[in-house]
Structures are given as C-alpha cells and as structure tokens.
Design an enzyme around this catalytic site. Structure first.
Site, PDB file in Angstrom:
ATOM      1  N   GLY A   1       0.595  -0.906   0.117  1.00  0.00           N
ATOM      2  CA  GLY A   1       0.216   0.219   0.132  1.00  0.00           C
ATOM      3  C   GLY A   1       0.649   1.339   0.010  1.00  0.00           C
TER       4      GLY A   1
ATOM      5  CE1 TYR B   1      14.508  -2.468   8.419  1.00  0.00           C
ATOM      6  CE2 TYR B   1      15.146  -4.837   7.492  1.00  0.00           C
ATOM      7  CZ  TYR B   1      14.472  -3.807   7.883  1.00  0.00           C
ATOM      8  OH  TYR B   1      12.753  -4.247   7.335  1.00  0.00           O
TER       9      TYR B   1
ATOM     10  NE  ARG C   1      10.600  -7.007  11.323  1.00  0.00           N
ATOM     11  CZ  ARG C   1       9.875  -5.634  11.578  1.00  0.00           C
ATOM     12  NH1 ARG C   1       9.654  -6.148  13.087  1.00  0.00           N
ATOM     13  NH2 ARG C   1       9.410  -5.362  10.972  1.00  0.00           N
TER      14      ARG C   1
ATOM     15  CB  VAL D   1      -4.854  -8.212   7.622  1.00  0.00           C
ATOM     16  CG1 VAL D   1      -5.447  -9.487   7.287  1.00  0.00           C
ATOM     17  CG2 VAL D   1      -3.648  -8.475   6.914  1.00  0.00           C
TER      18      VAL D   1
ATOM     19  CE  LYS E   1      -8.535   1.092   7.835  1.00  0.00           C
ATOM     20  NZ  LYS E   1      -7.459   2.550   7.581  1.00  0.00           N
TER      21      LYS E   1
ATOM     22  CG  ASP F   1       4.054  40.605  30.589  1.00  0.00           C
ATOM     23  OD1 ASP F   1       3.941  40.238  32.200  1.00  0.00           O
ATOM     24  OD2 ASP F   1       4.515  39.402  29.846  1.00  0.00           O
TER      25      ASP F   1
END
Ligand code: ADQ
Length: 736
Positions: free
Chosen positions: A30, A88, A321, A387, A389, A508
């Site tokens: 996606g 990574y 992994r 998944v 969706k 101020d």
C-alpha cells in the site's frame, strides 16, 4: 515549482537479476502505491535503500542498478552489510520495534547499534540534502528514520518536512525507557507535520514532548523557539478499488481459470451451508498475537465439539526477520501449537488449521479474503493493520464478520467489528461463536457501513489528507512569519523611534523581559536586563512603564532603583516615578474569603501547585505540577470558580500556567490607556507575552506599535520569538 520527495528505508522497487541483467519489480504494498502517486505527480524523488548491500556487488553493477532506479525517479542510499545489521536489523528492529509495541523486555539497548543508527540516518539525510531545494517538501517515513527530520531541518530550514510513523507511538512510561529518548524526540521534532495512525499515538507523543522537551503545546500545535509544528492523526487507508475489483472478478471467474487455492477452498466449503472458514493473515511477528489467537481457536474447538469437521482456520504467516532469535522462538511456538491443535481436533479428512508459512501473490490473497466467512485479526499491538481493511474491501457480497483486537489502530475505525482483548482466550472463543452464528442480515448491515467508510477514506484520501496537513502547517507558519520582526522591520522601528519626541513604552515583565522560572520569586532582573532598563530610562524622551500582573511589593523590590513607572496586579496599582502607589480604580477584596478555600482545595489535590496572594487578586500557580494533571485541574478550577462567582464583578484570568482571580473591569488595557491620558506621546510601544497583554494590544491607540512575544495568535501588530529576541530589539533601540 516546489517539489515533493519521499524518503523511507526501502525504495518502492525490488531488484532481481536474470541472465546477468537487472530488473526492477514495483512493490505491491500500500505504501508504495500511495506514495508513488505523490512524488511522481510533484516532480520529486523517492530516496531509500535498494535492498542490496553495497559490498555484495561491483561498482559497475551498482551503477547499472542506480541508473534503472533513477529512470523511476528513485535515488538509492548505499548501505553496507554491517550498516544493515546494526541500523536496520539491530536498532530499528531490535530496539524501536519491540519498545514501541510494548515488548520492552525484547528491546536491546545497544550503544554501537545506536551509533550506527545515527550515522545511517545522517546518510539518508545527506542523500536528501543533495537534491532538496529551498521551498521543497519531503515526506519522511517510519521508525527507521526517526532522526532524519532534524538532520534535514537544521541544515535546510526552508524545506517543509512531513513525518509519518507507521507503528504505534507508546505511552511516556514506555518511551522513557529508551536511553536516547531526548535525541529521538529532537529528531522527530525536526518535522513540521508529524502524523500517526490514531489519536492515541498522537496523544502519547505530545505527552512525551511535554515531559521530556517542555515545549509549549496548544491542542495539537507544538511551539519550538522558531517554529510551530502540527501533530495529527491520519489513519492509513488501502487501495480499496484494487481489492474490491479483484474480488468482483473472482465472483465470475471460469472454473478452469481458478487457482489451486481457490479450488481447494471451494472443495472445503462444498454445498454444505454450515461449513465455515476463518482467516488469519499476518507477518510472523510477536506483536501480531498469533499464539494467543491459536489458543483462542483451540478453546472454541474444545467448547464446540459439534463444529468438528465444519470449521477450519487458515493461518497464513509471512516469514519475517527469521534470523532473529525472538522470531525463531515464535515460529517454533506457532508450529507446535498448530501441530497440537490439529493432532487433538483433526481427523482423516479434516484439518482444523491450514497453515501456510509464506507470502502469496495478490490474487491468492484476495481469494482467501473473498472466500473466508470470518477474519480473525488479533494483534497484541499493531500500528494500524491493513489486513482488516483489505478483508472488508474484498467482501463483494457484503457478508462476513471481522473479529478484531482492540490493540490494533484499525479498531478505532471499525466499531462494526467484534472487538476483543487479544489476551483473553475465552473472549476470542466467544467471538468466534458469535461470528459463526451471526445472521446474514446483521453481517450485511455491519459490512455495508465498513465498506462505505473504507471506500471513502482510502489510500489516496490518506495521502491527500497528509498533504493537506502539510499545507495547513505551512500556512500557520507563514501567519507567524508575516508578523515577525525581521532585521528590516526592526530597522524601520528604530527609525520611527529615533524620530519621535516623546515615547511611552509599556513592557510586561514575566515572559517578556524575563524568562519563566519554576519558582516565580527567582525571576528577578539579571545584569543584562538591568542594563537594558537603565539604557532605556536614561533617555529623556522615554517614559518606560513596566506593566505586570505581579504584586506591587515584588515590582517595587526588583525595580525600585530604576527610573521606570510601575503598574502592578494587571492595573490595580500604579506608581509613577518618584511618587507613591496609587489605585486608579477602587478595587475591593471582600470576595477573597470565599474564593481562597476553593483554591486551597486545588493546592491540596494537585501536587506542585501553590497560591500567590496579591493585594487584590488570588493566583493559583500550576507550572510545577505534572503537566497533564495541572492542565486538567486548571479546567476544573475555572469551572468551579465560574459557578462560585455567579454575578459578582470578578474576573477569572487564565495566564501562562496560572489561574488568576481578580476584580472585574481592571486590566492592562484600561491601565495603559489611563496612563496615556496624563502622558501624551508620539511613539507608543507595548510588548507582552500572554493573553492578559492582549487587552493592551487591543485597547491602545491604533498607531501604537504592539509586539507579542511567542508564537500564539495575537491582535498585536508584530511578533518576536522569545525573551532573548525582546532584549535584542530593546538593545537595538538604545543603540547597542
Ligand atoms: P505490517 O506490520 O506489515 O505493517 P499490516 O498493516 O497488516 O502490517 O500490513 C501487512 C500487509 O502485508 C498487508 O497489505 C497484507 O496484504 C500483506 N500480507 C500479509 N500477509 C501476506 C501474505 N502471506 N502474502 C502476501 N501479502 C501478505 C506496518 C505496521 C502496521 C501498519 C502498516 C502500514 O505494523 O500496523 O498498518 O505498517 O502503516
């Protein structure tokens, strides 16, 4: 035209070699689809790693690949095997991933990996800096590149940076465990827009900023010294039409065109109406709750022996992994659980769990979605979960039931699913039973709503909403810069100042001349401030007035030695140079006895707060309270005070970490104008930082030069960033 670039760990292409020639395959995920439309439409580049470590191929081959990528507007960042290992596999996947998914016990805090993570982030940032031009936008993605926003911003402040995190952002209690938490926060805060999947993650992030960095925060806007940053939730969508289209095709597909999986599914479902398929799809990751899900399924089988032979679970796990120990152990556990359940409940012609440990092509994936009666999606923690969706989009008959973990970001958008706690096996078993028995009409009713929503808020809507967020933050920032005192503005202010005969200047004190301190008593004038006030008041043309909410005793103690007028308690008291304190309007203090006990209750139940008692006002200070607790109590206090005050002429003022109760009708605007009546001038200037100063900005004559300190909305004509900037400007006026 300013360009939009994308940067992420991986490029949206994978590279394969055939007959000594390289080829690119576009990723089907996606993210790749959604973001490709962004950078290609806006003439930008996608910067990322190609997936091939630099020492594994020759220079010539690397160049060949780079050329292929460049043709697709992709710039590859070369990484060595060691960098991939430490940055990574190491820091990203063994530290950030487990920690942000609340698996703190799995998080490695390894200094070498952190150093390489920093170095590789810098490599990515530098690759981006080589192509970025002033005015460009860059969209940084995900947890591998958390430091990149700051690395770019500090070198090119005029590039707009969006950052989106695809995984959860944990609560402060978890995030604080990270030894490098402040560097990490500063890294992310280099972005101008920071996006998360859900409001919860946004809330956690803002809470970490408040506690660790201490920037000022207004709703979802963070004010740093020089910028406003917008934080928002953008729930990621999917390419809905792609899934719905494929599912529609499958409905009418010829028997001889069906895939092997499709035929198997048809065979199992047969004509028996009461046969049910449950689908479970994820990467094999400990965050996905696969063992808990299998135990829930086993519990269901145990409780419903009548369903033996009629219900099967398809467990599709994508290898992930698999060189990491935690993942290997998980694989072993899942293998054993599947074996155990199949052994216990299966038979010669019946397999309760069909287990696939691999990736599948798109059409097979949609076949599974399309054919399964139930999607069982039960991560113990998941940023979003696409998944769920994809299952909805693939239900072309509008039937089917989703069982969904409340720990997945997607649960926030899918109230129509059966929401469960993934750690509760009984709840999973009950939900399976409910799903199996859910009447078709109810399934359709739920699915219809889900489909309408997900179709509307799809992947492309997600990217366009994020880009709108970028435009929004740009316009907020421009608003600020439009009023900012630049070098040329301060030059012309100085000219006007020098040409004036009589100048009245209202200043101020706290937050304008002097920075806030945890203990307000510590904000007395430092040497630099004394020098500035002396310089200003030495000039005979100047009438300097310090106008503050402080009590008159403090102002007198701190500023007695200077030739300045003092206005205290927001205008209740005034002391002209060389004269006594005077009260221009009669104030009363009889109301104090009623209000004080209420404030005392708030001091008792909010650690770190205290009451300051001035002559004509009571102030509840909460700067030292735990930030969110203080903010909430402040809201409660205002509410209770409003009830208590009724119609009395008393005002509640919400200042910077203070709630002040005082006589009505008296404010800095009234006091400043009153002062001007007896001190006419051809140069009027007022500076202040909080909203009590807005009375001055609004009520002073139109020709007055009004200057707001800080970046909040204001009716002043100009803004400066900080106390330091105030001092720089004042010094310039006195010729330094
Ligand atoms: P992931 O953890 O990878 O993503 P998810 O959002 O579910 O989780 O996306 C998985 C994707 O892989 C889906 O598009 C799915 O179709 C695909 N997929 C799964 N199994 C497959 C198989 N066997 N074969 C082929 N494809 C398969 C991270 C975060 C999520 C967040 C996404 C996007 O962990 O929480 O939703 O990023 O931001």
């Amino acid at each position: 035209m300013s360009k939009i670039h994308i940067i992420s760990n991986r490029l949206p292409y994978s590279i394969s070699e055939e007959d000594n020639k390289y080829q690119l395959q576009a990723s089907v995920g996606g993210l790749a689809t959604g973001l490709s439309s962004v950078y290609k439409d806006f003439g930008g580049k996608w910067i990322g790693w190609s997936g091939i470590s630099s020492e594994s191929i020759s220079k010539e081959k690397q160049q060949e690949i780079d050329q292929l990528l460049l043709a697709e507007d992709c710039l590859s960042v070369p990484l060595t095997t060691q960098e991939v290992d430490l940055y990574y596999e190491g820091f990203s996947n063994n530290t950030i991933w487990p920690l942000f998914h609340y698996f703190a016990q799995y998080a490695d805090f390894n200094h070498d990996e952190w150093e390489v993570y920093k170095a590789v982030n810098l490599k990515f940032a530098k690759a981006a800096l080589e192509i970025l031009e002033e005015g460009d936008t860059i969209w940084v993605n995900d947890y591998q590149l958390l430091l990149v926003p700051e690395m770019i911003k500090s070198r090119m402040p005029n590039v707009t940076i969006g950052f989106f995190l695809h995984i959860p952002f944990p609560s402060y209690e978890v995030f604080r465990l990270l030894p490098w938490r402040n560097e990490m926060m500063e890294g992310i805060l280099g972005a101008d827009l920071i996006g998360f999947h859900t409001y919860d993650y946004e809330r956690h992030f803002i809470s970490c900023v408040r506690r660790l960095i201490g920037h000022e925060i207004n709703l979802n806007q963070i004010s740093t010294d020089d910028r406003i940053i917008l934080v928002d939730a953008f729930p990621m969508g999917i390419d809905y039409d792609k899934f719905a289209g494929m599912a529609q095709e499958l409905r009418y597909i010829n028997e001889n065109k069906k895939s092997k999986i499709h035929l198997e599914l048809d065979k199992f479902l047969g004509d028996q109406k009461d046969r049910k398929l449950i689908l479970s799809i994820d990467r094999l990751d400990y965050s996905k709750g696969i063992p808990q899900r299998l135990k829930g399924f086993a519990r269901y089988m145990e409780q419903h022996p009548e369903m033996k032979g009629k219900v099967s679970l398809i467990l599709l796990a994508v290898p992930s992994r698999d060189n990491v120990e935690h993942y290997q152990l998980l694989k072993k556990e899942v293998d054993e659980l599947v074996g155990g359940i199949n052994g216990q409940y299966g038979g010669i012609n019946y397999t309760p769990i069909w287990y696939f440990y691999r990736s599948l092509p798109f059409n097979n994936l949609v076949e599974l979605y399309h054919k399964s009666d139930i999607a069982l999606i039960t991560p113990v923690r998941d940023g979003m979960n696409l998944v769920a969706k994809e299952y909805v989009a693939s239900r072309s008959d509008q039937d089917g039931v989703i069982i969904l973990s409340e720990m997945a970001g997607v649960a926030k958008e899918m109230g129509e699913a059966l929401i469960i706690n993934p750690n509760n096996e009984d709840e999973i078993a009950d939900a399976i039973n409910t799903a199996i028995n859910m009447p078709l009409a109810e399934q359709k009713e739920r699915m219809k709503h889900l489909q309408t929503r997900l179709k509307r808020y799809d992947l492309f809507k997600w990217t366009s909403e994020f880009m709108k967020g970028i435009d929004k933050v740009k316009s907020i920032q421009q608003d600020f810069y439009a009023k900012q005192i630049t070098a040329s503005v301060s030059d012309s202010l100085k000219k006007i100042y020098l040409s004036a005969e009589k100048r009245v200047i209202f200043l101020d004190y706290d937050g304008t001349l002097s920075s806030f301190k945890n203990d307000p008593k510590m904000a007395y004038p430092d040497e630099e401030l004394k020098h500035i006030i002396k310089g200003l008041s030495r000039d005979k043309k100047n009438i300097i007035t310090i106008i503050s909410g402080r009590d008159k005793e403090t102002l007198q103690e701190w500023l007695n030695d200077f030739k300045v007028n003092l206005i205290a308690e927001h205008g209740v008291w005034i002391r002209a140079v060389g004269e006594d304190w005077d009260m221009p309007v009669v104030a009363n203090k009889t109301w104090m006895e009623t209000i004080r006990p209420l404030l005392e209750t708030f001091v008792d139940n909010t650690p770190g707060t205290f009451i300051e008692e001035k002559n004509f006002s009571l102030v509840w200070h909460y700067r030292k309270a735990e930030p969110e607790h203080g903010d909430r109590r402040a809201l409660e206090l205002v509410d209770e005070l409003t009830n208590l005050i009724g119609n009395e002429n008393i005002e509640i003022m919400e200042g910077n970490k203070v709630i002040e109760v005082k006589n009505g009708g008296i404010n800095k605007g009234y006091a400043a104008n009153h002062f001007l009546l007896s001190n006419p001038a051809d140069f009027i200037m007022a500076m202040g930082d909080d909203w009590t100063d807005e009375f001055m900005f609004k009520e002073l004559p139109e020709e007055a030069i009004t200057i707001k300190v800080g970046i909040k909305r204001t009716s002043a004509n100009y803004k400066v960033k900080s106390v330091m900037a105030v001092r720089v400007l004042l010094k310039k006026l006195i010729g330094e």
